[in-house]
Write a protein that holds these residues in place. Sequence first.
Motif, PDB file in Angstrom:
ATOM      1  N   VAL A   1     -31.218   6.208  74.926  1.00 50.45           N
ATOM      2  CA  VAL A   1     -31.866   7.749  74.701  1.00 50.45           C
ATOM      3  C   VAL A   1     -32.500   7.879  73.293  1.00 50.45           C
ATOM      4  O   VAL A   1     -32.059   7.551  72.308  1.00 50.45           O
ATOM      5  CB  VAL A   1     -30.442   8.824  74.893  1.00 50.45           C
TER       6      VAL A   1
ATOM      7  N   ASN B   1     -27.675   2.815  79.615  1.00 49.75           N
ATOM      8  CA  ASN B   1     -27.570   4.099  79.914  1.00 49.75           C
ATOM      9  C   ASN B   1     -27.740   5.048  78.556  1.00 49.75           C
ATOM     10  O   ASN B   1     -27.823   6.103  78.574  1.00 49.75           O
ATOM     11  CB  ASN B   1     -26.429   4.577  80.676  1.00 49.75           C
ATOM     12  N   PHE B   2     -27.565   4.274  77.481  1.00 45.03           N
ATOM     13  CA  PHE B   2     -27.656   4.943  76.150  1.00 45.03           C
ATOM     14  C   PHE B   2     -28.755   4.842  75.432  1.00 45.03           C
ATOM     15  O   PHE B   2     -28.956   5.179  74.286  1.00 45.03           O
ATOM     16  CB  PHE B   2     -26.635   4.399  75.266  1.00 45.03           C
TER      17      PHE B   2
ATOM     18  N   ALA C   1     -20.874  10.167  73.174  1.00 41.73           N
ATOM     19  CA  ALA C   1     -21.212   8.936  72.053  1.00 41.73           C
ATOM     20  C   ALA C   1     -21.947   9.604  70.754  1.00 41.73           C
ATOM     21  O   ALA C   1     -21.492   8.979  69.891  1.00 41.73           O
ATOM     22  CB  ALA C   1     -22.368   8.012  73.067  1.00 41.73           C
TER      23      ALA C   1
ATOM     24  N   ASP D   1     -19.789   9.427  79.301  1.00 39.92           N
ATOM     25  CA  ASP D   1     -19.770   8.333  78.102  1.00 39.92           C
ATOM     26  C   ASP D   1     -21.112   8.889  77.402  1.00 39.92           C
ATOM     27  O   ASP D   1     -20.898   9.003  76.019  1.00 39.92           O
ATOM     28  CB  ASP D   1     -19.847   6.852  78.335  1.00 39.92           C
ATOM     29  N   THR D   2     -22.077   9.182  77.727  1.00 40.17           N
ATOM     30  CA  THR D   2     -23.596   9.583  76.964  1.00 40.17           C
ATOM     31  C   THR D   2     -23.161  10.728  76.293  1.00 40.17           C
ATOM     32  O   THR D   2     -23.975  11.060  75.150  1.00 40.17           O
ATOM     33  CB  THR D   2     -24.463   9.527  78.053  1.00 40.17           C
ATOM     34  N   SER D   3     -22.410  11.658  76.760  1.00 45.70           N
ATOM     35  CA  SER D   3     -22.139  12.843  76.202  1.00 45.70           C
ATOM     36  C   SER D   3     -21.294  12.765  74.929  1.00 45.70           C
ATOM     37  O   SER D   3     -21.148  13.615  73.860  1.00 45.70           O
ATOM     38  CB  SER D   3     -21.752  14.156  76.873  1.00 45.70           C
TER      39      SER D   3
END
Length: 261
Positions: A29, A26-27, A8, A4-6
């Motif tokens: 960043v 987790n986001f 987003a 998911d983080t890649s």
Amino acid sequence: MNGDTSYAPRLVRSLHEGMIVLLDRNFAVQALVESITRTGAHVLVRVKEHRRPPVLERFPDGSYLSRLGAVPVRVIDREITVSTSQGRRTGAYRLVTTLTGSHAHPAGELIRPYHERWEVETSYLEIKSTILGGRVLRARTPADVAQEVFATLITYQALRLAMADATTARPGTDPDRASFSIALNTARDLLIQAAGVISTTVDLVGTIGRRVLAGLMPDRRIRTRPRVVTRAISRYNARGIVDRTGYEGTVSIDVLTTRTP
């Protein structure tokens, strides 16, 4: 494998001023937050407990000014207590937002939308189980699969807009109480009957909205347990306790004013 983080960052191009993006921890960043703020949108994200942002200025509502990389942010520490007939559960959370004005956006008002963020999962259920009926896509080629996916998402979005128009037309109505199943079944009936396809008047509520308002659901139940990993087709047990019982309960949320990061 991409997660998911890649994926987003690909959605950032769809953001614009006036939006607020709710993100899980987790986001949180720095690069992602900076790219979102460059669009004019704001961020409300949970950060992990070990992160200790510096205190630059304290506000009367208990929040404080800090920075996430080059972005000025406001930090809100709060404690949530859920009480049901099965007992009490308390947890402390730290939120970071780019809405730095404590008077325009009090901490208490920002806590509630994040606390309801998990309900976005109901949209996945509505797409997979309600619209598709649990079946797999029927298309057999990559191009047709893409077309079917887009058609499903467009249908979902159109129904959601109809539900939002309906609840907005009745002040004080929580949009969570609108039934997606009622909206979907009404739309199917209208298509089969070819009824109300052409209208000379503008009716934001419409037939779908009126049926949704006539069949409002009770208030959505609260989440009382942390997220667990389920394995529907695995011979191994889920990691954690899966309790699908609905409990009546109360939620109290307090902003922690004495906590020092």
